[in-house]
Enzyme design. Structure first.
Site, mmCIF file in Angstrom:
data_model
loop_
_atom_site.group_PDB
_atom_site.id
_atom_site.type_symbol
_atom_site.label_atom_id
_atom_site.label_comp_id
_atom_site.label_asym_id
_atom_site.label_seq_id
_atom_site.Cartn_x
_atom_site.Cartn_y
_atom_site.Cartn_z
ATOM 1 N N ARG A 150 2.466 45.173 63.942
ATOM 2 C CA ARG A 150 3.241 44.757 62.766
ATOM 3 C C ARG A 150 4.542 44.051 63.100
ATOM 4 O O ARG A 150 5.256 43.644 62.198
ATOM 5 C CB ARG A 150 3.476 45.958 61.854
ATOM 6 C CG ARG A 150 2.165 46.553 61.429
ATOM 7 C CD ARG A 150 2.195 47.484 60.273
ATOM 8 N NE ARG A 150 0.810 47.821 59.992
ATOM 9 C CZ ARG A 150 0.125 48.772 60.608
ATOM 10 N NH1 ARG A 150 0.705 49.520 61.517
ATOM 11 N NH2 ARG A 150 -1.138 48.977 60.328
ATOM 12 N N SER A 209 0.404 56.158 66.151
ATOM 13 C CA SER A 209 -0.761 55.993 65.290
ATOM 14 C C SER A 209 -1.877 56.896 65.808
ATOM 15 O O SER A 209 -1.847 57.323 66.962
ATOM 16 C CB SER A 209 -1.246 54.539 65.298
ATOM 17 O OG SER A 209 -0.254 53.664 64.805
ATOM 18 N N ASP A 323 -6.851 61.186 51.801
ATOM 19 C CA ASP A 323 -6.358 60.237 52.805
ATOM 20 C C ASP A 323 -5.180 59.420 52.289
ATOM 21 O O ASP A 323 -5.059 58.228 52.551
ATOM 22 C CB ASP A 323 -7.496 59.307 53.272
ATOM 23 C CG ASP A 323 -7.127 58.521 54.520
ATOM 24 O OD1 ASP A 323 -6.081 58.813 55.116
ATOM 25 O OD2 ASP A 323 -7.872 57.594 54.879
#
Lengths: 568, 153
Positions: A150, A209, A323
């Protein structure tokens, strides 16, 4: 029989970048980041010609006061240059790579990250590549949600970025040569890294992550000069730590609990707090193996920037079964003299929180269809539809990509509106329990996201949560918005259109088809007085989770940069 | 069902171990496995060849005992020109390998995992000249998660 004398000497293998047509000596960038200090980033709004940090400023507003391009002249916007990143040979996650970066610009030089360990320095006026760095990323690295990155951070002569195999790398910003590298995640445990680093004081802040692999999410700080580790903040407490009572007392559910910080924090120098969004609990959909609220998953967490200690939190979705990460940005703003933050959560609700103490101010739905449960304005959560029984399908809105994915809303202090990219898509989850094994995806359900009956919008909200306008789209909006002082909101579509909307009315004023879908962060800057709008374009990533109806779309890997035509 | 000892025979029987029998080129993953050697200073070394008419790297899976620097000798014994594109931190390394040539490459890989390498000319990659460099080892202790040992596959 061939003897060694018969061989032609092929010499020594060279850097592939030497075969890119660059002129000798053209691979050195001026030392523009040498004088980028914490104080300059703190006052980034005072130098709008640059985009100094991930969100443009610490407040996360993704707003630029630049107004050369405005509602009157935006219809004349044209491409100024295009950077084609391209790919050669095999890459990790080739099917899921996506161009998701936020271009950073300092005094005419752009720093841009790609997928698979790529980072480039470009001339921000012409697009000419100055240098490139490619980190070797294992082909078999665990990628829950695509081969993506990102963006980068810059300070004190360096540029910082992370790689998919969980390295934080510092490069010399003039030549792209490595200064230091640190491993901050364990790829054998399923950890990876996608976040754009944040510079705060003398530190580089990064998060991990891998929440879909049952890891224990954490935020880390490193000294920006030496790379020395400063602190780590785990987002799932160990037994005995505050919040551990929200996990089962027996067993090791906490050790696999998720809560990764895979999106960049915002920062308030007055409170000295980082505002961090945390990811889903693991396993995503099987709540029986992790009874309790599961702190600090799905939370807005305030972390002391110096110590790495958690000061307060607000959990958006306790005991998440859908989620619904809360990794989304926390936009800092003020209203009636109160220091607040705004957060559009994947669960479909817009939260406004007092950023000094975490007190909840308001909660408002920002998408039409919410069936998973309900959150009252005082924050009470009632679950309604969730995968409960083994093998029984349950359909709910929004799906696991959320009513807004990781891509960011923006906020204009001129209009005092938030501009949020909305995804209105459902999904069906069927609980399928599985035993935890390290480095193996840990979901606890089979999930199918709707490929039909979906919608999207760019919606404008004020700080009270009142919707002010809505620009509707047939498909979900899956890219960050950019707000400018020209009263414009830029928003890319999944089908490739890049749009400029009137920030006050939502009217579509300009559109350009970029040839591949948008899933990135546009930024704006000026060079020699000319304003540019830069947007990475390259459809991909976790498309099966947020828009499976476009899994077959072409990927693309271009950075488009737009400007008004130069005077004849 | 095929057992591992039968694999070589079955590849030969089906014509999958050479060019232009069952397939047009050489199916990936049908090559040999080799280990890099390691010096006393931890620096590693290996030789990778392209044997005549085999259209595969030898070894096509090269195993490094740990991350770090490796010196490769690259030999093209084929009667056609190929090249090599190799993974390395900083930039990928490229070298032309005309027929009957030998060259060198120094790579830095910070593993663990496996990394591809290939000959990106013509369709060498599709016809068989794609290989893997496997780096063994773990993340350093300071980078691992603070949690009890977890069950592994």
């Amino acid at each position: 029989m061939t003897t060694s004398e018969d061989y032609v000497d092929a010499g020594e293998a060279i850097d592939q970048g030497n075969l890119s047509g660059k002129m000798p000596g053209g691979e050195i960038a001026p030392p523009v980041t040498a004088a980028v200090t914490y104080e300059r980033i703190l006052n980034a709004r005072n130098e709008p010609h640059n985009w100094l940090t991930y969100y443009g400023a610490y407040d996360g507003q993704r707003y630029s006061p630049l107004d050369q391009i405005n509602t009157e002249n935006v219809k004349r916007l044209v491409p100024a240059w295009v950077f084609q990143a391209g790919t050669t040979g095999l890459i990790a996650g080739a099917s899921t790579y996506s161009f998701e970066a936020a271009p950073i610009v300092v005094d005419g030089i752009m720093f841009l990250t790609g997928w698979d360990g790529w980072i480039w320095a470009l001339d921000a006026k012409t697009g000419v590549e100055i240098w490139r760095y490619k980190h070797a990323v294992p082909f078999d690295v665990s990628l829950c949600c695509g081969n993506v990155n990102r963006g980068c951070a810059v300070a004190q002569g360096k540029v910082f970025f992370v790689t998919a195999n969980a390295r934080l790398i510092a490069l010399d910003a003039t030549n792209g040569k490595m200064v230091w590298a640190k491993t901050y995640g364990d790829v054998r445990a399923g950890e990876s890294a996608t976040v754009a680093p944040l510079i705060v004081k003398n530190m580089v802040i990064v998060g991990s992550s891998g929440g879909e692999f049952g890891v224990r999410g954490h935020l880390d700080a490193f000294d920006l000069e030496s790379g020395e580790h400063q602190w780590r903040c785990y987002m799932v407490p160990k037994p005995g730590e505050p919040g551990s009572e929200t996990w089962p007392a027996d067993g090791e559910a906490w050790a696999r609990g998720g809560a990764n910080c895979w999106v960049t924090s915002t920062f308030d120098p007055e409170t000295n707090l980082l505002y961090v969004g945390t990811g889903n609990p693991a396993p995503d959909f099987d709540g029986e193996v992790r009874e309790g609220d599961n702190l600090y998953t799905d939370s807005i967490v305030a972390v002391d920037a110096d110590s790495g200690q958690i000061r307060w939190h607000h959990q958006c979705t306790p005991h998440d079964l859908w989620d619904y990460d809360s990794i989304a940005e926390n936009i800092l703003f003020e209203k009636d003299g109160r220091k607040l933050l705004g957060h559009f959560d994947k669960n479909g609700y817009f939260y406004v929180v007092d950023r000094t103490d975490g007190e909840l101010v308001s909660v408002t739905p920002f998408v039409d269809r919410i069936t998973w449960g309900a959150v009252t304005r005082d924050g009470r959560v009632t679950a309604k539809l969730y995968p409960e029984k083994e093998g029984e399908p349950v359909h709910f809105y929004p799906g696991p990509a959320g009513a807004k994915e990781w891509t960011h809303a923006s906020y204009s202090p001129k209009t005092e509106f938030f501009y949020v990219p909305v995804q209105d898509t459902g999904a069906t989850a069927t609980r399928r329990r599985r035993e935890f094994k390290e480095s193996i995806p840990y979901w606890g359900a089979g999930v199918q996201v709707d490929a039909e009956d979906m919608a999207g919008s760019i919606s404008a909200f004020d700080g009270n949560g009142e919707e002010k306008w809505r620009w509707r789209n047939e498909l979900p909006m899956c890219a960050s918005t950019l707000a400018t002082g020209g009263d414009l909101v830029f928003a890319g579509e999944a089908t490739g259109e890049f749009n400029a909307l009137d920030a006050r009315s939502g009217e579509l004023l300009w559109q350009f088809q970029c040839g591949s879908g948008h899933h990135s962060n546009p930024t704006t800057y000026t060079v020699e007085g000319r304003q540019y709008i830069a947007v990475p374009v390259g459809w991909g990533g976790w498309a099966e989770g947020f828009l499976p109806g476009m899994l077959g779309a072409g990927h693309g890997s271009a950075l488009f940069v737009f400007a008004l035509p130069e005077p004849a | 069902m095929t057992t591992a000892p039968e694999r070589t025979d079955l590849l030969k029987e089906l014509g999958l171990d050479v060019q232009n029998h069952a397939t047009l080129g050489r199916v990936l993953g049908t090559g040999k496995i080799g280990r890099a050697s390691e010096g006393s200073d931890g620096r590693m070394q290996a030789t990778i060849r392209i044997n005549e008419d085999e259209l595969m790297w030898d070894p096509s899976i090269l195993v490094m005992p740990h991350g770090g620097d490796i010196d490769l000798e690259l030999v093209n014994d084929d009667k056609n020109t190929h090249c090599a594109l190799l993974p390395s931190n900083g930039d990928r390394k490229f070298i032309w390998l005309v027929n009957h040539s030998r060259g060198r490459a120094t790579l830095n890989l910070d593993g663990p995992g496996y990394y591809w390498y290939s000959s990106p000319t013509g369709n060498d990659e599709g016809r068989g000249l794609t290989g893997a460099i496997v780096v063994l080892g773990d993340a350093p202790p300071e980078a691992r998660l603070d949690r009890p040992d977890q069950p592994q596959p």
